[in-house]
Design a protein around this motif. Sequence first.
Motif, PDB file in Angstrom:
ATOM      1  N   LEU A 160      14.567 -12.059  30.187  1.00 27.66           N
ATOM      2  CA  LEU A 160      15.496 -13.316  29.785  1.00 27.66           C
ATOM      3  C   LEU A 160      15.221 -14.899  30.110  1.00 27.66           C
ATOM      4  N   VAL A 161      14.525 -14.489  30.830  1.00 26.78           N
ATOM      5  CA  VAL A 161      14.096 -16.205  31.426  1.00 26.78           C
ATOM      6  C   VAL A 161      12.829 -16.694  30.437  1.00 26.78           C
ATOM      7  N   ALA A 162      11.656 -15.903  30.690  1.00 29.80           N
ATOM      8  CA  ALA A 162      10.455 -16.011  30.127  1.00 29.80           C
ATOM      9  C   ALA A 162      10.476 -15.735  28.977  1.00 29.80           C
ATOM     10  N   GLY A 163      11.520 -14.836  28.151  1.00 33.13           N
ATOM     11  CA  GLY A 163      12.074 -14.731  26.514  1.00 33.13           C
ATOM     12  C   GLY A 163      11.822 -16.078  26.086  1.00 33.13           C
ATOM     13  N   GLY A 164      13.785 -16.475  26.967  1.00 31.75           N
ATOM     14  CA  GLY A 164      14.544 -18.121  26.924  1.00 31.75           C
ATOM     15  C   GLY A 164      13.480 -19.664  26.467  1.00 31.75           C
ATOM     16  N   CYS A 165      12.519 -19.034  27.444  1.00 28.27           N
ATOM     17  CA  CYS A 165      11.662 -20.162  27.810  1.00 28.27           C
ATOM     18  C   CYS A 165      10.450 -20.327  26.524  1.00 28.27           C
ATOM     19  N   ALA A 166      10.038 -19.596  26.516  1.00 29.20           N
ATOM     20  CA  ALA A 166       8.983 -19.147  25.200  1.00 29.20           C
ATOM     21  C   ALA A 166       9.963 -20.005  23.689  1.00 29.20           C
ATOM     22  N   GLY A 167      10.895 -18.947  23.892  1.00 23.86           N
ATOM     23  CA  GLY A 167      11.712 -19.715  22.747  1.00 23.86           C
ATOM     24  C   GLY A 167      11.986 -20.922  22.469  1.00 23.86           C
ATOM     25  N   CYS A 211      10.234 -23.364  23.392  1.00 23.23           N
ATOM     26  CA  CYS A 211       8.537 -24.219  23.438  1.00 23.23           C
ATOM     27  C   CYS A 211       8.329 -24.606  22.474  1.00 23.23           C
ATOM     28  N   VAL A 212       8.426 -22.738  21.103  1.00 22.35           N
ATOM     29  CA  VAL A 212       7.737 -23.054  20.059  1.00 22.35           C
ATOM     30  C   VAL A 212       9.019 -23.416  18.865  1.00 22.35           C
ATOM     31  N   ASP A 213      10.740 -23.678  19.030  1.00 21.73           N
ATOM     32  CA  ASP A 213      11.307 -24.353  18.049  1.00 21.73           C
ATOM     33  C   ASP A 213      11.115 -26.157  18.426  1.00 21.73           C
ATOM     34  N   LEU A 214      11.384 -26.039  19.448  1.00 22.58           N
ATOM     35  CA  LEU A 214      11.084 -27.793  20.368  1.00 22.58           C
ATOM     36  C   LEU A 214       9.647 -28.308  19.040  1.00 22.58           C
ATOM     37  N   THR A 215       8.851 -27.571  19.615  1.00 22.39           N
ATOM     38  CA  THR A 215       7.344 -28.087  19.714  1.00 22.39           C
ATOM     39  C   THR A 215       6.891 -28.287  18.026  1.00 22.39           C
ATOM     40  N   LEU A 216       7.172 -27.110  17.645  1.00 28.15           N
ATOM     41  CA  LEU A 216       7.142 -26.913  16.229  1.00 28.15           C
ATOM     42  C   LEU A 216       8.070 -27.445  15.293  1.00 28.15           C
ATOM     43  N   ILE A 234      19.966 -25.337  20.591  1.00 29.04           N
ATOM     44  CA  ILE A 234      20.686 -24.579  20.842  1.00 29.04           C
ATOM     45  C   ILE A 234      20.776 -23.283  20.788  1.00 29.04           C
ATOM     46  N   GLY A 235      20.019 -22.843  19.734  1.00 29.07           N
ATOM     47  CA  GLY A 235      20.115 -21.600  20.448  1.00 29.07           C
ATOM     48  C   GLY A 235      18.276 -20.356  20.116  1.00 29.07           C
ATOM     49  N   SER A 236      17.788 -21.851  20.168  1.00 32.11           N
ATOM     50  CA  SER A 236      16.629 -20.886  20.562  1.00 32.11           C
ATOM     51  C   SER A 236      16.076 -19.694  21.907  1.00 32.11           C
ATOM     52  N   PHE A 237      17.186 -19.740  23.094  1.00 34.81           N
ATOM     53  CA  PHE A 237      16.544 -19.544  24.169  1.00 34.81           C
ATOM     54  C   PHE A 237      17.761 -18.331  24.200  1.00 34.81           C
ATOM     55  N   PRO A 238      18.777 -18.067  24.046  1.00 32.65           N
ATOM     56  CA  PRO A 238      19.244 -17.283  23.513  1.00 32.65           C
ATOM     57  C   PRO A 238      18.389 -16.127  22.532  1.00 32.65           C
ATOM     58  N   ILE A 239      18.209 -16.815  21.749  1.00 30.79           N
ATOM     59  CA  ILE A 239      17.443 -16.049  20.726  1.00 30.79           C
ATOM     60  C   ILE A 239      16.140 -15.033  20.857  1.00 30.79           C
ATOM     61  N   ALA A 240      15.689 -15.715  21.625  1.00 34.44           N
ATOM     62  CA  ALA A 240      14.520 -15.345  21.803  1.00 34.44           C
ATOM     63  C   ALA A 240      14.354 -14.148  23.358  1.00 34.44           C
ATOM     64  N   ALA A 241      15.811 -14.943  23.787  1.00 39.93           N
ATOM     65  CA  ALA A 241      16.033 -14.576  25.527  1.00 39.93           C
ATOM     66  C   ALA A 241      16.444 -12.351  25.155  1.00 39.93           C
ATOM     67  N   ALA A 258       3.402 -18.198  26.511  1.00 38.51           N
ATOM     68  CA  ALA A 258       4.351 -18.505  27.167  1.00 38.51           C
ATOM     69  C   ALA A 258       5.179 -17.281  27.993  1.00 38.51           C
ATOM     70  N   TYR A 259       5.069 -16.728  27.608  1.00 33.72           N
ATOM     71  CA  TYR A 259       6.410 -15.538  28.035  1.00 33.72           C
ATOM     72  C   TYR A 259       5.335 -14.915  28.788  1.00 33.72           C
ATOM     73  N   GLU A 260       4.476 -13.936  28.368  1.00 37.65           N
ATOM     74  CA  GLU A 260       3.592 -13.590  29.260  1.00 37.65           C
ATOM     75  C   GLU A 260       3.040 -13.955  30.682  1.00 37.65           C
ATOM     76  N   LYS A 261       2.671 -15.499  30.596  1.00 39.71           N
ATOM     77  CA  LYS A 261       2.925 -16.165  32.177  1.00 39.71           C
ATOM     78  C   LYS A 261       3.869 -16.259  32.255  1.00 39.71           C
ATOM     79  N   VAL A 262       5.352 -16.269  32.337  1.00 35.67           N
ATOM     80  CA  VAL A 262       6.415 -16.697  32.962  1.00 35.67           C
ATOM     81  C   VAL A 262       6.639 -15.855  33.458  1.00 35.67           C
TER      82      VAL A 262
END
Length: 270
Positions: free
Chosen positions: A10-17, A19-24, A58-65, A261-265
């Motif tokens: 949950l946390v790893a997926g959300g954080c990874a999402g 990171c990507v959506d806001l950076t790019l 708003i959507g990136s964390f719950p979507i990836a999680a 990021a997912y693998e690391k977290v």
Amino acid sequence: MQTREFIASLVAGGCAGMCVDLTLFPLDTIKTRMQSQQGFYRAGGFRGIYSGVPSAAIGSFPIAAAFFVTYDFTKSLLGAGGGMATPQVAPVTHMLAASLGEVVACLIRVPTEVVKQRTQASPSSSTYQMLLATLTEEGVRGLYRGFRSTVIREIPFSLVQVSLWEYLKALWSWKQGHTLYSWQAAVCGAFAGAVAAFVTTPLDVAKTRIMLAKAGTTTAGGNIPQVLYDVWRTTGLTGLFAGSVPRVIFISMGGFIFLGAYEKVHRTLL
């Protein structure tokens, strides 16, 4: 799946999402405007490149999680025993898990994508104004316009990306004799994402056209083959692959950040 593994996914997926959506995000805006029916410059060009970012944030964390929790749970469930646990069947397990993960994630992704893309193509409107306009004109159903086309895009995308990612990780790990470092998993993710992004670009074009179309038009009806035919008839192969360069760059870089990021977290939490 144990509680600890659930929380890690949950946390790893959300954080990874996030990171990507806001950076790019700027690359995503450029891609959307290139694919819009009115054309790149009329849709805003390089102006207001961060239009729609609140919806993505708003959507990136719950979507990836949602994707990774479903993916990891399904993978562990199918691999718990029986024939699906054998290495030979692992790619099928990954495909099924990824497909189910995308369907669940799309329940959250589509409303945020509708608001985000409409704001990207109309930079003079804010995310909140676009949300209100959509609800006023089409109701809640309008937020799910393009759900089918998004699922049809995401499932083949995930089948290619996740399966190729898992295969490359296993191959690289076998060659060097130990588990990959996070950066190595990220490199595999970048390559897998680039391949998946390019081959599914026509489906992404259809999804964008359907979401941006005015309510009541033929395109808004969501007939994917018809939308693809109309694009082919008016702009040819170039139109079907409109935005493919920023999409490949976005998802390749996104795959590096997202899966790395997912693998690391995930490893850190476990």
